[in-house]
Design an enzyme around this catalytic site. Structure first.
Site, PDB file in Angstrom:
ATOM      1  N   ARG A  92     -15.025  17.190  25.195  1.00 53.46           N
ATOM      2  CA  ARG A  92     -13.915  17.812  24.461  1.00 53.46           C
ATOM      3  C   ARG A  92     -12.641  17.799  25.301  1.00 53.46           C
ATOM      4  O   ARG A  92     -11.546  17.568  24.789  1.00 53.46           O
ATOM      5  CB  ARG A  92     -14.282  19.251  24.063  1.00 53.46           C
ATOM      6  CG  ARG A  92     -15.386  19.284  23.006  1.00 53.46           C
ATOM      7  CD  ARG A  92     -15.283  20.479  22.112  1.00 53.46           C
ATOM      8  NE  ARG A  92     -14.015  20.540  21.398  1.00 53.46           N
ATOM      9  CZ  ARG A  92     -13.519  21.649  20.864  1.00 53.46           C
ATOM     10  NH1 ARG A  92     -14.174  22.769  20.959  1.00 53.46           N
ATOM     11  NH2 ARG A  92     -12.367  21.627  20.232  1.00 53.46           N
ATOM     12  N   HIS A 138      -9.856  32.938  21.695  1.00 52.66           N
ATOM     13  CA  HIS A 138     -11.197  32.369  21.871  1.00 52.66           C
ATOM     14  C   HIS A 138     -11.384  31.678  23.213  1.00 52.66           C
ATOM     15  O   HIS A 138     -12.288  30.857  23.363  1.00 52.66           O
ATOM     16  CB  HIS A 138     -11.498  31.397  20.710  1.00 52.66           C
ATOM     17  CG  HIS A 138     -11.623  32.093  19.394  1.00 52.66           C
ATOM     18  ND1 HIS A 138     -11.557  31.447  18.168  1.00 52.66           N
ATOM     19  CD2 HIS A 138     -11.817  33.410  19.086  1.00 52.66           C
ATOM     20  CE1 HIS A 138     -11.697  32.332  17.188  1.00 52.66           C
ATOM     21  NE2 HIS A 138     -11.848  33.526  17.717  1.00 52.66           N
TER      22      HIS A 138
HETATM   23  P1  OAD Z   1     -11.027  25.466  10.818  1.00 56.00           P
HETATM   24  O1  OAD Z   1     -11.540  24.113  11.176  1.00 56.00           O
HETATM   25  O2  OAD Z   1     -11.985  26.441  10.240  1.00 56.00           O
HETATM   26  O3  OAD Z   1      -9.805  25.350   9.797  1.00 56.00           O
HETATM   27  C1  OAD Z   1      -8.767  24.457  10.002  1.00 56.00           C
HETATM   28  C2  OAD Z   1      -7.694  24.726   8.957  1.00 56.00           C
HETATM   29  O4  OAD Z   1      -6.582  23.884   9.245  1.00 56.00           O
HETATM   30  C3  OAD Z   1      -8.109  24.420   7.516  1.00 56.00           C
HETATM   31  O5  OAD Z   1      -7.755  25.540   6.696  1.00 56.00           O
HETATM   32  C4  OAD Z   1      -7.276  23.187   7.124  1.00 56.00           C
HETATM   33  O6  OAD Z   1      -6.897  23.196   5.756  1.00 56.00           O
HETATM   34  C5  OAD Z   1      -6.055  23.367   8.024  1.00 56.00           C
HETATM   35  N1  OAD Z   1      -5.330  22.129   8.389  1.00 56.00           N
HETATM   36  C6  OAD Z   1      -5.826  20.877   8.558  1.00 56.00           C
HETATM   37  N2  OAD Z   1      -4.864  20.016   8.928  1.00 56.00           N
HETATM   38  C7  OAD Z   1      -3.710  20.736   9.007  1.00 56.00           C
HETATM   39  C8  OAD Z   1      -2.357  20.420   9.369  1.00 56.00           C
HETATM   40  N3  OAD Z   1      -1.987  19.173   9.725  1.00 56.00           N
HETATM   41  N4  OAD Z   1      -1.424  21.411   9.352  1.00 56.00           N
HETATM   42  C9  OAD Z   1      -1.792  22.684   8.993  1.00 56.00           C
HETATM   43  N5  OAD Z   1      -3.054  23.031   8.650  1.00 56.00           N
HETATM   44  C10 OAD Z   1      -4.002  22.088   8.660  1.00 56.00           C
HETATM   45  O7  OAD Z   1     -10.327  26.049  12.151  1.00 56.00           O
HETATM   46  P2  OAD Z   1     -10.031  27.548  12.583  1.00 56.00           P
HETATM   47  O8  OAD Z   1      -9.638  28.398  11.416  1.00 56.00           O
HETATM   48  O9  OAD Z   1      -9.101  27.484  13.728  1.00 56.00           O
HETATM   49  O10 OAD Z   1     -13.973  29.250  17.273  1.00 56.00           O
HETATM   50  O11 OAD Z   1     -11.446  28.012  13.100  1.00 56.00           O
HETATM   51  C11 OAD Z   1     -11.581  29.284  13.659  1.00 56.00           C
HETATM   52  C12 OAD Z   1     -12.597  29.249  14.786  1.00 56.00           C
HETATM   53  O12 OAD Z   1     -13.833  28.684  14.321  1.00 56.00           O
HETATM   54  C13 OAD Z   1     -12.218  28.365  15.952  1.00 56.00           C
HETATM   55  O13 OAD Z   1     -11.364  28.998  16.885  1.00 56.00           O
HETATM   56  C14 OAD Z   1     -13.555  28.080  16.576  1.00 56.00           C
HETATM   57  C15 OAD Z   1     -14.394  27.835  15.349  1.00 56.00           C
HETATM   58  O14 OAD Z   1     -15.759  28.110  15.469  1.00 56.00           O
HETATM   59  C16 OAD Z   1     -14.513  29.129  18.469  1.00 56.00           C
HETATM   60  O15 OAD Z   1     -14.730  28.066  19.029  1.00 56.00           O
HETATM   61  C17 OAD Z   1     -14.863  30.435  19.051  1.00 56.00           C
END
Ligand code: OAD
Length: 233
Positions: free
Chosen positions: A62, A111
């Site tokens: 990563r 995180h």
């Molecule tokens: P997710 O992978 O769950 O969500 C990513 C979001 O980004 C989705 O809602 C997409 O629609 C949006 N997205 C994609 N491309 C985009 C762009 N170019 N501009 C804006 N938005 C876009 O990621 P997180 O919500 O960050 O935790 O996930 C939360 C946590 O779950 C992470 O921090 C991680 C994971 O398990 C740990 O590792 C502890």
């Protein structure tokens, strides 16, 4: 009048979608990290206890993939705003360090970070680079664990309290690229709203939290941020 003239205390609350245009994969959805890798093998304390080398190797991969990516125009807009507005804060769920690489200093990492490792007895150290400088603690020889909040871990309470304070005090809250399913981070938009902040969501896709926002920009972060703040970086 631009948003940065109208509001004094701005929080950028970011998730994996913030880094997507830099080439860092998101966690959920097609091509997401958790659709390729089983977190039970790579991202929990039990996996680390079972096979620390396998888990460290995954995190080295990563690190290498993140180092091959560069911050995009959206990151640069946030960094530029921090220079001119002392009350700009980033509260991020991301562990990739992209905001810091773009130049932000006021970053609260909910995180943890890919760029730190820790030993239970001897504390946390910064460790940058493609590979870990050392996989074992100099002082006691135990395996060094990436300083990341894995599944089943408690979040660092000091970090959560700091983020709570920052979010409660802001008058503009901009959420970017998060699916809003991981708690307690998913609770911050509501805290901002209830504290009276104007709340904007930047995400091409709506989710369960979307109705909470005052405004939604269904656009990628790299396009939406320069347009919103009239800054071209
Ligand atoms: P997710 O992978 O769950 O969500 C990513 C979001 O980004 C989705 O809602 C997409 O629609 C949006 N997205 C994609 N491309 C985009 C762009 N170019 N501009 C804006 N938005 C876009 O990621 P997180 O919500 O960050 O935790 O996930 C939360 C946590 O779950 C992470 O921090 C991680 C994971 O398990 C740990 O590792 C502890």
């Amino acid at each position: 009048m631009t948003l940065s003239d109208k509001y004094k205390s701005i929080v950028f609350f970011t998730g994996a979608g913030m880094s997507a245009e830099s080439g860092v994969p998101t966690y959920r959805g097609r091509g997401g990290i958790w659709s390729q890798y089983n977190w039970e093998e790579y991202a929990c304390q039990e996996a680390f206890d079972r096979d620390p080398q396998k888990v460290l190797k995954f995190h080295e991969l990563r690190r290498q993939s993140v180092l091959a990516c560069q911050p995009h125009s959206g990151h640069h807009v946030i960094a530029e705003l921090e220079k001119t507005h002392p009350q700009v804060r980033v509260v991020t769920q991301n562990i990739d360090g992209m905001h810091q690489r773009a130049g932000n200093r006021n970053v609260t990492e909910l995180h943890g970070s890919l760029w730190r490792v820790g030993c239970r007895s001897h504390g946390i150290v910064e460790d940058m680079g493609e590979t870990f400088k050392s996989c074992k603690c100099d002082q006691c020889g135990s395996w060094l664990r990436p300083d990341i909040v894995w599944f089943g871990d408690m979040l660092n309470q000091d970090v959560i309290s700091e983020a709570n304070l920052i979010v409660r005090r802001c008058d503009l809250f901009i959420s970017i690229g998060t699916s809003g399913v991981v708690w307690p981070a998913a609770g911050f938009p509501r805290i901002a709203k209830e504290s009276g902040a104007y709340c904007i969501e930047i995400n091409p896709e709506p989710n369960e939290m979307s109705s909470l926002y005052d405004e939604a920009i269904r656009e990628n972060a790299g396009r939406a941020l320069p347009a919103l703040f009239e800054i071209n970086k």
